[in-house]
Write a protein that holds these residues in place. Structure first.
Motif, PDB file in Angstrom:
ATOM      1  N   GLY A  46       0.791  -1.217   0.000  1.00  0.00           N
ATOM      2  CA  GLY A  46       0.000   0.000   0.000  1.00  0.00           C
ATOM      3  C   GLY A  46       0.828   1.273   0.000  1.00  0.00           C
ATOM      4  O   GLY A  46       2.057   1.254   0.025  1.00  0.00           O
ATOM      5  N   VAL A  47       0.107   2.400  -0.026  1.00  0.00           N
ATOM      6  CA  VAL A  47       0.755   3.702   0.108  1.00  0.00           C
ATOM      7  C   VAL A  47       1.376   3.772   1.501  1.00  0.00           C
ATOM      8  O   VAL A  47       0.887   3.155   2.451  1.00  0.00           O
ATOM      9  N   ARG A  48       2.472   4.531   1.628  1.00  0.00           N
ATOM     10  CA  ARG A  48       3.184   4.552   2.906  1.00  0.00           C
ATOM     11  C   ARG A  48       2.235   4.857   4.065  1.00  0.00           C
ATOM     12  O   ARG A  48       1.259   5.595   3.923  1.00  0.00           O
ATOM     13  N   GLU A  49       2.542   4.280   5.214  1.00  0.00           N
ATOM     14  CA  GLU A  49       1.647   4.294   6.363  1.00  0.00           C
ATOM     15  C   GLU A  49       1.255   5.714   6.773  1.00  0.00           C
ATOM     16  O   GLU A  49       2.077   6.620   6.845  1.00  0.00           O
ATOM     17  N   GLY A  50      -0.036   5.874   7.032  1.00  0.00           N
ATOM     18  CA  GLY A  50      -0.544   7.159   7.485  1.00  0.00           C
ATOM     19  C   GLY A  50      -0.867   8.128   6.379  1.00  0.00           C
ATOM     20  O   GLY A  50      -1.204   9.287   6.662  1.00  0.00           O
ATOM     21  N   HIS A  51      -0.774   7.693   5.126  1.00  0.00           N
ATOM     22  CA  HIS A  51      -1.015   8.590   4.002  1.00  0.00           C
ATOM     23  C   HIS A  51      -1.951   7.943   2.998  1.00  0.00           C
ATOM     24  O   HIS A  51      -2.222   6.734   3.063  1.00  0.00           O
ATOM     25  N   GLU A  52      -2.444   8.742   2.066  1.00  0.00           N
ATOM     26  CA  GLU A  52      -3.359   8.228   1.049  1.00  0.00           C
ATOM     27  C   GLU A  52      -2.933   8.691  -0.332  1.00  0.00           C
ATOM     28  O   GLU A  52      -2.246   9.704  -0.487  1.00  0.00           O
ATOM     29  N   LEU A  53      -3.340   7.927  -1.335  1.00  0.00           N
ATOM     30  CA  LEU A  53      -2.962   8.202  -2.719  1.00  0.00           C
ATOM     31  C   LEU A  53      -3.573   9.515  -3.192  1.00  0.00           C
ATOM     32  O   LEU A  53      -4.746   9.794  -2.964  1.00  0.00           O
ATOM     33  N   LYS A  54      -2.764  10.330  -3.856  1.00  0.00           N
ATOM     34  CA  LYS A  54      -3.242  11.585  -4.443  1.00  0.00           C
ATOM     35  C   LYS A  54      -3.249  11.502  -5.968  1.00  0.00           C
ATOM     36  O   LYS A  54      -4.263  11.724  -6.601  1.00  0.00           O
ATOM     37  N   PHE A  55      -2.094  11.205  -6.570  1.00  0.00           N
ATOM     38  CA  PHE A  55      -2.040  11.039  -8.018  1.00  0.00           C
ATOM     39  C   PHE A  55      -0.912  10.083  -8.368  1.00  0.00           C
ATOM     40  O   PHE A  55      -0.055   9.789  -7.537  1.00  0.00           O
ATOM     41  N   TRP A  56      -0.930   9.581  -9.603  1.00  0.00           N
ATOM     42  CA  TRP A  56       0.079   8.602 -10.031  1.00  0.00           C
ATOM     43  C   TRP A  56       0.198   8.623 -11.542  1.00  0.00           C
ATOM     44  O   TRP A  56      -0.671   9.125 -12.243  1.00  0.00           O
ATOM     45  N   THR A  57       1.313   8.105 -12.019  1.00  0.00           N
ATOM     46  CA  THR A  57       1.522   7.998 -13.465  1.00  0.00           C
ATOM     47  C   THR A  57       1.376   6.539 -13.875  1.00  0.00           C
ATOM     48  O   THR A  57       1.990   5.663 -13.280  1.00  0.00           O
ATOM     49  N   THR A 110       3.163  10.491 -19.485  1.00  0.00           N
ATOM     50  CA  THR A 110       1.777  10.054 -19.682  1.00  0.00           C
ATOM     51  C   THR A 110       0.861  10.880 -18.784  1.00  0.00           C
ATOM     52  O   THR A 110       1.255  11.278 -17.687  1.00  0.00           O
ATOM     53  N   PRO A 111      -0.361  11.165 -19.227  1.00  0.00           N
ATOM     54  CA  PRO A 111      -1.291  11.936 -18.392  1.00  0.00           C
ATOM     55  C   PRO A 111      -1.497  11.301 -17.023  1.00  0.00           C
ATOM     56  O   PRO A 111      -1.565  10.073 -16.907  1.00  0.00           O
ATOM     57  N   LEU A 112      -1.597  12.139 -16.000  1.00  0.00           N
ATOM     58  CA  LEU A 112      -1.736  11.660 -14.632  1.00  0.00           C
ATOM     59  C   LEU A 112      -3.084  10.974 -14.404  1.00  0.00           C
ATOM     60  O   LEU A 112      -4.082  11.294 -15.047  1.00  0.00           O
ATOM     61  N   PHE A 113      -3.076  10.058 -13.449  1.00  0.00           N
ATOM     62  CA  PHE A 113      -4.291   9.461 -12.917  1.00  0.00           C
ATOM     63  C   PHE A 113      -4.402   9.843 -11.447  1.00  0.00           C
ATOM     64  O   PHE A 113      -3.422  10.266 -10.819  1.00  0.00           O
ATOM     65  N   THR A 114      -5.594   9.663 -10.890  1.00  0.00           N
ATOM     66  CA  THR A 114      -5.827   9.944  -9.473  1.00  0.00           C
ATOM     67  C   THR A 114      -6.377   8.687  -8.797  1.00  0.00           C
ATOM     68  O   THR A 114      -6.433   7.615  -9.405  1.00  0.00           O
ATOM     69  N   ALA A 115      -6.796   8.824  -7.542  1.00  0.00           N
ATOM     70  CA  ALA A 115      -7.318   7.678  -6.792  1.00  0.00           C
ATOM     71  C   ALA A 115      -8.567   7.098  -7.444  1.00  0.00           C
ATOM     72  O   ALA A 115      -8.874   5.914  -7.253  1.00  0.00           O
ATOM     73  N   GLU A 116      -9.282   7.902  -8.223  1.00  0.00           N
ATOM     74  CA  GLU A 116     -10.491   7.389  -8.874  1.00  0.00           C
ATOM     75  C   GLU A 116     -10.161   6.382  -9.981  1.00  0.00           C
ATOM     76  O   GLU A 116     -11.062   5.703 -10.484  1.00  0.00           O
ATOM     77  N   HIS A 117      -8.882   6.275 -10.344  1.00  0.00           N
ATOM     78  CA  HIS A 117      -8.478   5.345 -11.400  1.00  0.00           C
ATOM     79  C   HIS A 117      -7.816   4.079 -10.849  1.00  0.00           C
ATOM     80  O   HIS A 117      -7.173   3.343 -11.605  1.00  0.00           O
ATOM     81  N   LEU A 118      -7.955   3.834  -9.576  1.00  0.00           N
ATOM     82  CA  LEU A 118      -7.295   2.678  -8.954  1.00  0.00           C
ATOM     83  C   LEU A 118      -7.695   1.358  -9.595  1.00  0.00           C
ATOM     84  O   LEU A 118      -6.909   0.410  -9.606  1.00  0.00           O
ATOM     85  N   ASP A 119      -8.903   1.268 -10.101  1.00  0.00           N
ATOM     86  CA  ASP A 119      -9.397  -0.004 -10.634  1.00  0.00           C
ATOM     87  C   ASP A 119      -9.407  -0.054 -12.156  1.00  0.00           C
ATOM     88  O   ASP A 119     -10.029  -0.954 -12.743  1.00  0.00           O
TER      89      ASP A 119
END
Length: 446
Positions: free
Chosen positions: A272-283, A289-298
């Motif tokens: 998972g994402v490092r302890e105590g934190h939550e996903l904000k955005f990712w490539t 490549t255009p960024l994705f956010t937590a809504e694209h996890l699946d």
């Protein structure tokens, strides 16, 4: 969860001295080459087509089809060039592959060369990774000594010379035609296409240019069959691939899995994402490549699904950023890279990336004004589709996508307010590592 993994290229990474030919042979190495040499070259090309293997360097073009574009033999030479100039920010799959199991690549080079009628292949390695360059040289020499390269390979009558070439450190040389110019001793700049490399590539001869992972995947297809490879992944994105997780993740690293796996599943494997934190955005495929956010996890990580969601699978370089990261700062750093690495050949990229960099710097510093966000979008619009190669397009992707998802964060930087984020909070470490006293400072003495 581990049953989602498909260790093929990574299967021997934990073996004793995995990089040696002896270790590779102990794990079934060169069975694919023996199978290929027993077939007609055209049948080898067809097997790769049937497998559904697509280019693992970012574009995702069908590998077997690319081989099939070569014109009919005319008595002159034809070449295979392996693009090992891995330098996309966040991409880190080919270098560990060549370091841990270079014979996968060497065997793939031999099979591919046999299939396309090539008798001199080149591996173009990023010059900064000297340890990888040396390991590849040693692996190629081992293959020569064992009769897997050279003249009359395994008594088949097929001859192949392999040259490992170290580049001079230019991101643009990851573009296939710029790589070919660099390999010929010229300044690395993209060529006008057509003609495409398949018609007039290296030394103006028919040439196939493939990524490291693409070529390294070929031995498994020949050894285990096209159906075995095609049974993994999705209907249109078949096979296995290396997914590189980096950034704010508990256990970063390489995860080899079928195409179509989701980031949510990969994050579970990585703690998972490092302890105590939550996903904000990712490539999903590197910084271009255009960024994705937590809504694209699946979103399934295959070419079609990622494309339909508005990004590109690219090199499967999954850079993970949590809520402590300033998206403006991250995008600004990437833009600095693209402005620095622009080869300068075309005006949209040369001038456009420079101005993108300037505007982002003043926004981050709190010196921007309201129109600057729309100015960024206008600059991107004048670069996208107008640059000589894909570097310009890639430079616009993180900017336009970050404004799409985080426009309010850009606005929070404007009118003298500056960055609302504390850069110390986004670091991967609780404390900044310090050099041992004996090593601190330039030229220090014990």
């Amino acid at each position: 969860m581990t049953d989602m993994l498909t260790p093929v290229l990574t299967d021997t990474w934990d073996a004793q001295r995995s990089w040696t030919l002896e270790s590779y042979l102990d794990h079934g190495g060169y069975e694919g080459l023996r199978a290929a040499l027993a077939q007609d070259p055209a049948d080898v090309v067809q097997a790769v087509k049937d497998s559904g293997l697509r280019g693992r360097g970012g574009a995702g073009f069908p590998t077997g089809m690319k081989w099939g574009f070569l014109p009919a033999p005319d008595g002159g030479p034809r070449y295979l060039v392996v693009n090992a100039d891995e330098s996309e920010p966040g991409t880190c799959k080919d270098i560990p592959l060549m370091l841990a199991s270079p014979q996968h690549l060497v065997e793939g080079v031999a099979i591919t060369s046999y299939a396309i009628g090539c008798h001199h292949a080149f591996i173009y390695v990023r010059g900064e990774v000297l340890h990888v360059y040396r390991r590849l040289l040693a692996a190629v020499q081992e293959a020569y000594d064992a009769g897997y390269l050279g003249t009359d390979i395994q008594g088949s009558g097929f001859d192949l010379e392999v040259t490992v070439h170290a580049g001079a450190g230019a991101y643009i040389c990851g573009e296939e035609t710029a790589l070919l110019d660099s390999l010929e001793g010229k300044r690395g700049q993209p060529r006008l296409k057509p003609p495409f490399p398949a018609v007039a590539g290296l030394y103006a001869r028919p040439t196939v240019v493939n990524n490291v992972e693409s070529i390294a995947s070929v031995p498994g297809i020949l050894a285990k069959g096209a159906e075995w490879f095609a049974s993994m992944g999705t209907e249109k994105s078949q096979g296995h691939g290396l997914f590189s997780l980096s950034g704010h993740v508990t256990r970063p690293g390489q995860f080899e899995a079928p195409l179509g796996i989701t980031l949510r599943e990969l994050l579970e494997l990585a703690g998972g994402v490092r302890e105590g934190h939550e996903l904000k955005f990712w490539t999903p495929g590197g910084s271009s490549t255009p960024l994705f956010t937590a809504e694209h996890l699946d979103v399934p990580l295959d070419y079609e699904s990622v494309g339909a969601a508005g990004s590109m699978l690219g090199t499967r370089a999954l850079q993970i950023f949590d809520e402590t990261t300033c998206v403006v700062r991250a995008v600004s750093r990437w833009t600095d890279f693209y402005a620095h690495e622009s080869c300068g050949k075309c005006t949209p990229c040369r001038e456009g990336t420079y101005w993108l960099k300037q505007v982002l710097h003043r926004i981050e510093a709190g010196e921007g004004t309201g129109p600057d966000i729309d100015l960024l979008l206008d600059l991107c619009d004048n670069i996208l589709g107008r640059a000589f190669c894909a570097l310009g397009d890639g430079a616009t992707s993180p900017i336009t996508s970050s404004i799409q998802y985080f426009r309010d964060e850009y606005e929070a930087h404007l009118d003298g307010r500056g960055c609302p984020f504390d850069p110390a909070r986004s670091t991967l470490f609780d404390d900044t590592p310090e050099a041992p006293p004996a090593l601190a400072g330039a030229g220090g003495h014990r």
